[in-house]
Design a protein around this motif. Structure first.
Motif, mmCIF file in Angstrom:
data_model
loop_
_atom_site.group_PDB
_atom_site.id
_atom_site.type_symbol
_atom_site.label_atom_id
_atom_site.label_comp_id
_atom_site.label_asym_id
_atom_site.label_seq_id
_atom_site.Cartn_x
_atom_site.Cartn_y
_atom_site.Cartn_z
ATOM 1 N N GLU A 145 0.879 3.507 2.205
ATOM 2 C CA GLU A 145 1.381 3.643 3.577
ATOM 3 C C GLU A 145 2.605 2.753 3.796
ATOM 4 N N GLU A 146 2.561 1.518 3.313
ATOM 5 C CA GLU A 146 3.693 0.598 3.458
ATOM 6 C C GLU A 146 4.905 1.100 2.675
ATOM 7 N N ALA A 153 5.571 4.198 1.877
ATOM 8 C CA ALA A 153 6.100 5.378 2.573
ATOM 9 C C ALA A 153 7.035 4.956 3.701
ATOM 10 N N ARG A 154 6.628 3.991 4.463
ATOM 11 C CA ARG A 154 7.459 3.523 5.582
ATOM 12 C C ARG A 154 8.720 2.828 5.074
ATOM 13 N N SER A 182 4.861 8.465 7.302
ATOM 14 C CA SER A 182 3.490 8.162 6.902
ATOM 15 C C SER A 182 3.316 8.480 5.423
ATOM 16 N N SER A 183 2.184 8.071 4.887
ATOM 17 C CA SER A 183 1.900 8.401 3.484
ATOM 18 C C SER A 183 1.720 9.913 3.328
ATOM 19 N N GLU A 184 1.237 10.570 4.363
ATOM 20 C CA GLU A 184 1.083 12.030 4.318
ATOM 21 C C GLU A 184 2.454 12.709 4.200
ATOM 22 N N THR A 241 0.844 -1.187 0.000
ATOM 23 C CA THR A 241 0.000 0.000 0.000
ATOM 24 C C THR A 241 0.884 1.242 0.000
ATOM 25 N N ARG A 250 3.594 12.272 0.673
ATOM 26 C CA ARG A 250 2.850 13.168 -0.215
ATOM 27 C C ARG A 250 3.386 14.594 -0.142
#
Length: 54
Positions: free
Chosen positions: A27-28, A30-31, A37-39, A25, A42
Motif C-alpha cells: 500500500e505504501e 503504491a502511494r 491504492s494497492s488495488e 508495505t 495491481r
C-alpha cells in the motif's frame, strides 16, 4: 503515447524498484509510486503485463 499513458508507465517503472527496496508495505509503495491504492497498482500491473503477453 498519450500523457496519461506516459504517467502510468513512469509509475509502473517506479513500483518494482520501490517494492524491491522492501522498506514499505505494498500500500505504501503504491502511494509512493503515484497510485491511489494497492488495488490500483495491481490493476495497472495486470493490464500492463497482459498487454506484453499478447
Amino acid at each position: 503515447m498519450t500523457p496519461g499513458r506516459y504517467v502510468e508507465s513512469v509509475r509502473v517503472e517506479a513500483a518494482p524498484t520501490l517494492l524491491a527496496d522492501g522498506t514499505g508495505t505494498v500500500e505504501e509503495v503504491a502511494r509512493q509510486a503515484g497510485f491511489g491504492s494497492s488495488e490500483s497498482l495491481r490493476r495497472v500491473f495486470q493490464h500492463t503485463l497482459g498487454d506484453r503477453t499478447r
